[in-house]
Design a protein around this motif. Structure first.
Motif, PDB file in Angstrom:
ATOM      1  N   LYS A 113      22.558 -33.382 -32.317  1.00 39.27           N
ATOM      2  CA  LYS A 113      21.563 -32.988 -31.325  1.00 39.27           C
ATOM      3  C   LYS A 113      20.859 -31.707 -31.756  1.00 39.27           C
ATOM      4  O   LYS A 113      21.498 -30.680 -32.016  1.00 39.27           O
ATOM      5  CB  LYS A 113      22.226 -32.792 -29.963  1.00 39.27           C
ATOM      6  N   GLY A 114      19.548 -31.757 -31.823  1.00 43.74           N
ATOM      7  CA  GLY A 114      18.743 -30.600 -32.174  1.00 43.74           C
ATOM      8  C   GLY A 114      18.409 -30.482 -33.646  1.00 43.74           C
ATOM      9  O   GLY A 114      17.550 -29.699 -34.031  1.00 43.74           O
ATOM     10  N   ASN A 115      19.076 -31.282 -34.492  1.00 40.32           N
ATOM     11  CA  ASN A 115      18.821 -31.141 -35.922  1.00 40.32           C
ATOM     12  C   ASN A 115      17.441 -31.661 -36.313  1.00 40.32           C
ATOM     13  O   ASN A 115      16.843 -31.160 -37.275  1.00 40.32           O
ATOM     14  CB  ASN A 115      19.904 -31.849 -36.739  1.00 40.32           C
ATOM     15  N   ASP A 116      16.923 -32.643 -35.565  1.00 44.01           N
ATOM     16  CA  ASP A 116      15.582 -33.149 -35.883  1.00 44.01           C
ATOM     17  C   ASP A 116      14.541 -32.041 -35.765  1.00 44.01           C
ATOM     18  O   ASP A 116      13.618 -31.938 -36.601  1.00 44.01           O
ATOM     19  CB  ASP A 116      15.214 -34.345 -34.997  1.00 44.01           C
ATOM     20  N   GLU A 117      14.687 -31.175 -34.758  1.00 40.52           N
ATOM     21  CA  GLU A 117      13.725 -30.084 -34.591  1.00 40.52           C
ATOM     22  C   GLU A 117      13.856 -29.060 -35.730  1.00 40.52           C
ATOM     23  O   GLU A 117      12.849 -28.468 -36.156  1.00 40.52           O
ATOM     24  CB  GLU A 117      13.923 -29.402 -33.241  1.00 40.52           C
ATOM     25  N   LEU A 152      20.631 -23.725 -33.136  1.00 37.16           N
ATOM     26  CA  LEU A 152      19.429 -24.467 -32.739  1.00 37.16           C
ATOM     27  C   LEU A 152      18.174 -23.726 -33.169  1.00 37.16           C
ATOM     28  O   LEU A 152      18.198 -22.519 -33.433  1.00 37.16           O
ATOM     29  CB  LEU A 152      19.443 -24.688 -31.226  1.00 37.16           C
ATOM     30  N   HIS A 153      17.062 -24.459 -33.233  1.00 37.26           N
ATOM     31  CA  HIS A 153      15.865 -23.886 -33.852  1.00 37.26           C
ATOM     32  C   HIS A 153      15.233 -22.782 -33.008  1.00 37.26           C
ATOM     33  O   HIS A 153      14.405 -22.037 -33.528  1.00 37.26           O
ATOM     34  CB  HIS A 153      14.855 -24.992 -34.189  1.00 37.26           C
ATOM     35  N   ASP A 154      15.637 -22.661 -31.748  1.00 42.97           N
ATOM     36  CA  ASP A 154      15.156 -21.530 -30.958  1.00 42.97           C
ATOM     37  C   ASP A 154      16.112 -20.331 -31.031  1.00 42.97           C
ATOM     38  O   ASP A 154      15.883 -19.297 -30.410  1.00 42.97           O
ATOM     39  CB  ASP A 154      14.926 -21.944 -29.500  1.00 42.97           C
ATOM     40  N   GLN A 155      17.183 -20.476 -31.816  1.00 38.95           N
ATOM     41  CA  GLN A 155      18.151 -19.399 -31.994  1.00 38.95           C
ATOM     42  C   GLN A 155      18.152 -18.841 -33.417  1.00 38.95           C
ATOM     43  O   GLN A 155      18.734 -17.787 -33.675  1.00 38.95           O
ATOM     44  CB  GLN A 155      19.561 -19.900 -31.645  1.00 38.95           C
TER      45      GLN A 155
END
Length: 318
Positions: free
Chosen positions: A224-228, A97-100
């Protein structure tokens, strides 16, 4: 002399039988689907062709993955060693995920650079399209001695290539990177409608564009989360224009043989971005193809033929 449409397939089949009888039929190219560990990431890649043949590193664009090369790889794998990785967040590679994981072009290039070392690529031609250009040109500047040639299909390295309407909302986001409104204004670019638009707009015959490519890409975009992740990379694309002078300096100094095979009807990277390469490259073969952003979908055989001729003339056999 005109040949009726119904007899052409019979003649083609007869020709293939004749070639086979003389032992000249081409052996089908086997494409291997592999994964290698790069740090904590699994990097998926497609590989085909003899490993002692000249290597082509195929770098995909947005919103796709190595699947964009699904027809090009077998078309050239009899004579070349082809390797096509998926970036983190794309295709079948890891998608933290983009926060990781910090999704920037610097980091994508770092991962692909480490990937090439993991799989033992020390000399290779680059094929760059869309996002593949800023990834590939970072590699070229860092390792100029590794690059044997470059094939550019709608991949930008000049300011002129971003001077169109498509980039206006993205540039506005670059100017206000903390603005939620600016970020949300480009969220439509990860929808199925936008993905299909990229595949079909500018295609000389939309019926030649398989719907499978857009459907495959969208299935992965919709995780899930790929848009970010994609929105982070739209923001990071703003890091590329400041590097254009260093990429152009690389072209002028090292003069890699370059083949431009550019879809001239692309609404994202129009031919205005292809023209400036002529300023900096001495060994340049230039083709504007009657195609859109994903020119391989409709003109794959044409591009494969251009590559075979160009690389055959400029890339030495091992």
């Amino acid at each position: 002399m005109k040949i009726s449409r119904w007899i052409r397939p019979l003649l083609a089949a007869a020709l293939m039988v004749g070639l086979a009888g003389r032992g000249q039929a081409q052996k089908p190219v086997e494409v291997h689907h592999k994964t290698v560990k790069v740090g904590d990431l699994d990097v998926f890649y497609r590989e085909a062709g003899p490993k002692d043949a000249p290597t082509i590193l195929l770098l995909h664009g947005f919103p796709t993955s190595s699947q964009m090369f699904r027809t090009l790889i077998p078309a050239l794998g009899d004579e070349y060693h082809l390797v096509a990785p998926d970036y983190p967040g794309y295709g079948h590679s890891s998608m933290p995920l983009h926060d990781q994981f910090e999704y920037t072009f610097d980091n994508l290039a770092k991962v692909i650079d480490e990937f090439t070392e993991k799989v033992g690529l020390t000399r290779y031609a680059l094929y760059v399209q869309d996002y593949g250009a800023p990834v590939g040109y970072r590699l070229a500047v860092k390792h100029p001695e590794r690059i044997t040639a470059i094939v550019v299909q709608n991949g930008n390295a000049y300011d002129e290539g971003l001077d169109n309407d498509f980039w206006k909302p993205i540039k506005a986001y670059w100017k206000e990177p903390t603005s939620k409104a600016r970020r949300d204004a480009i969220r439509n670019l990860v929808t199925y409608e936008a993905t299909k638009w990229q595949y079909t707009t500018g295609a000389k015959d939309p019926e030649l564009v398989s719907p499978d490519g857009a459907a495959h890409d969208q299935f992965l975009l919709d995780r899930k989360g790929n848009d970010e992740i994609q929105l982070d990379l739209f923001l990071s694309y703003g890091s590329n224009p400041p590097l254009y002078p260093s990429w152009q300096a690389y072209f002028r100094k090292h003069q890699p043989p370059m083949l431009i095979a550019w879809g001239k009807n692309d609404q994202i990277f129009p031919p205005a971005g292809a023209e400036p390469y002529k300023r900096d490259l001495k060994t340049l073969e230039y083709h504007l193809i009657d195609a859109g952003h994903f020119a391989l979908e409709t003109n794959g055989a044409e591009i494969a033929g251009l590559m075979r001729t160009f690389l055959g003339a400029h890339v030495k056999k091992k």
